[in-house]
Scaffold this active site. Sequence first.
Site, mmCIF file in Angstrom:
data_model
loop_
_atom_site.group_PDB
_atom_site.id
_atom_site.type_symbol
_atom_site.label_atom_id
_atom_site.label_comp_id
_atom_site.label_asym_id
_atom_site.label_seq_id
_atom_site.Cartn_x
_atom_site.Cartn_y
_atom_site.Cartn_z
ATOM 1 N N LYS A 13 0.623 -5.485 -9.526
ATOM 2 C CA LYS A 13 1.596 -5.550 -10.386
ATOM 3 C C LYS A 13 2.186 -7.290 -10.239
ATOM 4 C CE LYS A 13 4.075 -1.934 -8.556
ATOM 5 N NZ LYS A 13 3.245 -1.650 -7.392
ATOM 6 N N ARG A 89 10.932 3.576 -8.745
ATOM 7 C CA ARG A 89 9.911 4.427 -7.877
ATOM 8 C C ARG A 89 10.066 5.886 -7.530
ATOM 9 N NH1 ARG A 89 8.373 -0.519 -4.810
ATOM 10 N NH2 ARG A 89 6.618 -0.071 -3.164
ATOM 11 N N ARG A 128 -5.043 -9.416 0.894
ATOM 12 C CA ARG A 128 -3.910 -10.090 0.889
ATOM 13 C C ARG A 128 -3.380 -10.590 2.124
ATOM 14 N NH1 ARG A 128 0.709 -7.163 -2.757
ATOM 15 N NH2 ARG A 128 1.050 -5.821 -0.910
ATOM 16 N N ARG A 140 3.247 -9.689 5.654
ATOM 17 C CA ARG A 140 4.165 -8.825 5.439
ATOM 18 C C ARG A 140 4.074 -7.584 6.596
ATOM 19 N NH1 ARG A 140 4.493 -6.755 -0.811
ATOM 20 N NH2 ARG A 140 5.203 -5.067 0.376
ATOM 21 N N ARG A 151 2.461 4.294 2.524
ATOM 22 C CA ARG A 151 3.109 4.128 1.176
ATOM 23 C C ARG A 151 2.461 4.533 0.096
ATOM 24 N NH1 ARG A 151 2.192 -2.093 1.960
ATOM 25 N NH2 ARG A 151 3.221 -2.248 -0.178
HETATM 26 P P1 AMP Z 1 6.871 -3.566 -2.752
HETATM 27 O O1 AMP Z 1 7.112 -4.981 -2.368
HETATM 28 O O2 AMP Z 1 7.238 -3.369 -4.109
HETATM 29 O O3 AMP Z 1 5.453 -2.935 -2.012
HETATM 30 O O4 AMP Z 1 7.816 -2.969 -1.885
HETATM 31 C C1 AMP Z 1 8.139 -3.057 -0.386
HETATM 32 C C2 AMP Z 1 9.081 -1.916 0.326
HETATM 33 O O5 AMP Z 1 10.251 -2.031 0.011
HETATM 34 C C3 AMP Z 1 8.539 -0.565 -0.188
HETATM 35 O O6 AMP Z 1 7.571 0.153 0.525
HETATM 36 C C4 AMP Z 1 9.842 0.225 0.209
HETATM 37 O O7 AMP Z 1 10.337 0.507 1.448
HETATM 38 C C5 AMP Z 1 10.864 -0.712 -0.191
HETATM 39 N N1 AMP Z 1 11.088 -0.569 -1.966
HETATM 40 C C6 AMP Z 1 10.780 -1.636 -2.802
HETATM 41 N N2 AMP Z 1 11.150 -1.175 -3.939
HETATM 42 C C7 AMP Z 1 11.711 0.051 -3.823
HETATM 43 C C8 AMP Z 1 12.201 0.990 -4.625
HETATM 44 N N3 AMP Z 1 12.361 0.815 -6.092
HETATM 45 N N4 AMP Z 1 12.849 2.034 -4.326
HETATM 46 C C9 AMP Z 1 12.736 2.295 -2.774
HETATM 47 N N5 AMP Z 1 12.502 1.403 -2.005
HETATM 48 C C10 AMP Z 1 11.856 0.447 -2.522
#
Ligand code: AMP
Length: 195
Positions: A13, A89, A128, A140, A151
Amino acid sequence: MNLILLGPPGCGKGTQAARLKEKYGVIPLSTGDMLRAAVAAGTDVGKKAKAIMEAGQLVPDDVVVGVIAERIGQPDVQKQGFVLDGFPRTVAQAKSLDQMMEKRGWKLDHIIEMKVDEQALFARIDKRARETVAAGGAVRADDNAETLKKRIVVYREQTQPILPYYAKAGRLESVDGMAPIDDVTKQLEGIVTKG
Ligand code: AMP
């Protein structure tokens, strides 16, 4: 133009959102990036989010919705539109987003699912992490096989129900996220240029 990219962690994404910005000027809004910035800055949101993110769980809806509501009110987003990456989400977040759009008189032009298979996700996250290390960056905290498994479970249980929420209303489109990156970009361009 306002877009949503949906799909599990590691499906590409972020990469595609950056390309959509280059081509159409839409601003990528990644809640993950915003939350990581809040953690790094030690803000109240960051303090609430840090441990939850490291555990691969979801930050509470009200916190994330607040972050997005503030960001979409800023002039660059109002002018250029957005591509959401990692939000919504949960179905509750999707409903809040619909309310935000309605209040502003805006619409979501395309809601696009990037379909991928789970095995491929593990390989991508691993790549990554290796590329980040090779470039001298910090990996990360949640980019490892163990947290990724969590996740993905969280995605299945809490995020996938969004797909029928949008599909029922006839709003969901999809691309084959397993195709080479340039092909995925072409599929996305096909969707956004058809209006
Ligand atoms: P991402 O970079 O999108 O993979 O997000 C990393 C982490 O941030 C996720 O595993 C969640 O812990 C938190 N996170 C990101 N976006 C959301 C969301 N829309 N709702 C809840 N937690 C989020």
